[in-house]
Design an enzyme around this catalytic site. Sequence first.
Site, PDB file in Angstrom:
ATOM      1  N   TYR A 168      21.755 -30.824  84.693  1.00 14.89           N
ATOM      2  CA  TYR A 168      21.554 -29.355  84.429  1.00 14.89           C
ATOM      3  C   TYR A 168      22.642 -28.895  83.286  1.00 14.89           C
ATOM      4  CZ  TYR A 168      22.453 -24.380  85.136  1.00 14.89           C
ATOM      5  OH  TYR A 168      22.678 -23.048  84.709  1.00 14.89           O
ATOM      6  N   LYS A 172      22.203 -26.774  79.136  1.00 12.80           N
ATOM      7  CA  LYS A 172      22.815 -25.290  78.824  1.00 12.80           C
ATOM      8  C   LYS A 172      23.878 -25.525  77.431  1.00 12.80           C
ATOM      9  CE  LYS A 172      21.139 -22.614  81.790  1.00 12.80           C
ATOM     10  NZ  LYS A 172      20.178 -21.572  81.424  1.00 12.80           N
TER      11      LYS A 172
END
Length: 244
Positions: A168, A172
């Site tokens: 994850y 970003k």
Amino acid sequence: MTETKTALITGANKGLGYEIATGLGAKGYRVAVGARDGARGEAAVKALRAAGVDAYAVPLDVTDDHSVAAAAQLIERRGGGLDVLVNNAGISGETGPGWVQDPTTLDIDAVREIVDTNVFGVIRVTNAMLPMLRRSPSPRIVNISSSVGSLTWQSDPEINVGPVMAAYSPTKTYLNAITVHYVRQLADTNILINTACPGLVATDFTGGVGRPAQEAAATPIRLATLPDGGPTGTFVNDDGVIPW
């Protein structure tokens, strides 16, 4: 007479996206509620309208080219333009105990799925909406990122940036990087593009851990409503600038 501005928020049927929609609606924006699930999108619109928000549902799967193109066509038909885009839709992927995603055991297909939503999805939607945004007198793009995407913070052992999330967190970082390149490419336009970290938000995404989504929506709403000549190319949370 001031013309009503339209804002599209992806993943707006619940959680942070819904609260951003609520906040922008309270400021007089017409809200296009982007939602992958049509029924949930309609339910969110019903609730927003009950609260006095001018809202309509936009079926939108950010991982699907045809869905994104159809969403752009729907917004064009409904209002003829778009003034604000909030790229909020995102997924975290499966995690182990303590939210850990161990880089040494990552499933590549799982990583690919997260990138497709969190990064490629933003590119798909942004590029599809850009023709309308370019026509707006005061266009704004807000990308919802996270401090876990900060390489500066992630690489500093003195800063507690949470668990290892090797699938994850890098999405970003990638999102932050692509945002910088949009800013560079569109530097000669009036489009303000900024990246917001809402912090840990108590939603389905986090299993209810974190602060209220209504509180976390404040910074994205501020960036979506910046005055002309406001900042662009920033990565911020409630406290100020986050290092890339």
